[in-house]
Design a protein around this motif. Structure first.
Motif, PDB file in Angstrom:
ATOM      1  N   ASN A 298      -3.242 -19.479  -6.611  1.00 42.73           N
ATOM      2  CA  ASN A 298      -2.685 -20.595  -5.845  1.00 42.73           C
ATOM      3  C   ASN A 298      -2.590 -20.291  -4.347  1.00 42.73           C
ATOM      4  O   ASN A 298      -2.086 -21.100  -3.582  1.00 42.73           O
ATOM      5  N   GLY A 299      -3.055 -19.108  -3.920  1.00 37.92           N
ATOM      6  CA  GLY A 299      -3.067 -18.749  -2.513  1.00 37.92           C
ATOM      7  C   GLY A 299      -1.853 -17.973  -2.041  1.00 37.92           C
ATOM      8  O   GLY A 299      -1.828 -17.477  -0.916  1.00 37.92           O
ATOM      9  N   TYR A 300      -0.828 -17.864  -2.886  1.00 35.82           N
ATOM     10  CA  TYR A 300       0.370 -17.118  -2.492  1.00 35.82           C
ATOM     11  C   TYR A 300       0.066 -15.625  -2.406  1.00 35.82           C
ATOM     12  O   TYR A 300      -0.723 -15.091  -3.187  1.00 35.82           O
ATOM     13  N   ARG A 301       0.715 -14.975  -1.460  1.00 35.33           N
ATOM     14  CA  ARG A 301       0.582 -13.523  -1.357  1.00 35.33           C
ATOM     15  C   ARG A 301       1.231 -12.893  -2.595  1.00 35.33           C
ATOM     16  O   ARG A 301       2.271 -13.347  -3.049  1.00 35.33           O
ATOM     17  N   ASP A 302       0.630 -11.819  -3.070  1.00 41.29           N
ATOM     18  CA  ASP A 302       1.144 -11.129  -4.259  1.00 41.29           C
ATOM     19  C   ASP A 302       1.463  -9.682  -3.879  1.00 41.29           C
ATOM     20  O   ASP A 302       0.583  -8.826  -3.841  1.00 41.29           O
ATOM     21  N   TYR A 303       2.731  -9.426  -3.565  1.00 39.00           N
ATOM     22  CA  TYR A 303       3.173  -8.100  -3.131  1.00 39.00           C
ATOM     23  C   TYR A 303       3.453  -7.213  -4.327  1.00 39.00           C
ATOM     24  O   TYR A 303       3.890  -7.667  -5.383  1.00 39.00           O
ATOM     25  N   THR A 304       3.229  -5.915  -4.118  1.00 34.57           N
ATOM     26  CA  THR A 304       3.421  -4.928  -5.178  1.00 34.57           C
ATOM     27  C   THR A 304       4.589  -4.017  -4.833  1.00 34.57           C
ATOM     28  O   THR A 304       5.166  -4.098  -3.750  1.00 34.57           O
ATOM     29  N   ASP A 305       4.879  -3.114  -5.751  1.00 32.18           N
ATOM     30  CA  ASP A 305       5.921  -2.111  -5.493  1.00 32.18           C
ATOM     31  C   ASP A 305       5.545  -1.218  -4.311  1.00 32.18           C
ATOM     32  O   ASP A 305       6.419  -0.727  -3.602  1.00 32.18           O
TER      33      ASP A 305
END
Length: 145
Positions: free
Chosen positions: A34-41
């Motif tokens: 959906n274009g949202y940023r996907d941040y990780t640990d």
């Protein structure tokens, strides 16, 4: 996690997180469908590190160098000690300046005792007006470094 969740987890404003990304302090996160940023640990840990360095009032350029050192484990990093030493020197200079400022304010405060009995002729206000006009006043008898 989304940027809002990362912001809540670290106490760092969303706009600041985006700024750190633009400054290449944080790696660009993957994007969801959906274009949202996907941040990780990893982003969370790195942002916590940056936030701590900023709490120590380290400049972004120094933080960038520290992050580079973190990315190269096992390599010697003699500049890390130098960075911290330089920050200590900046803090000491600010402390010296703040002590001089405190002395000026204490002298200004002491001029309060020179008010008229009815308080109409305030010594502090007189000193501030004199200083604004470039005249000598008690609070400027202390030289800033």
């Amino acid at each position: 996690m989304r940027i809002k969740e990362l912001a809540q987890a670290t106490g760092v404003d969303v706009e600041t997180i985006r700024y750190y990304e633009k400054q290449s302090l944080l790696p660009a996160p993957a994007r969801q469908d959906n274009g949202y940023r996907d941040y990780t640990d990893t982003h969370l840990e790195q942002l916590a590190f940056i936030r701590h360095c900023r709490a120590l009032e380290m400049p972004l350029a120094d933080i960038r160098r520290l992050l580079s050192a973190l990315d190269a484990p096992g390599k010697p990093h003699p500049d890390v000690d130098q960075l911290v030493q330089e920050q200590i020197e900046r803090v000491r200079a600010r402390l010296k300046s703040m002590r001089a400022l405190e002395k000026q304010l204490l002298l200004l405060k002491a001029s309060c005792g020179r008010c008229d009995d009815d308080g109409a002729d305030c010594g502090i206000l007189k000193e501030l007006v004199a200083a604004a006009h470039g005249e000598a006043c008690a609070c400027h008898s202390v030289k800033l470094p």
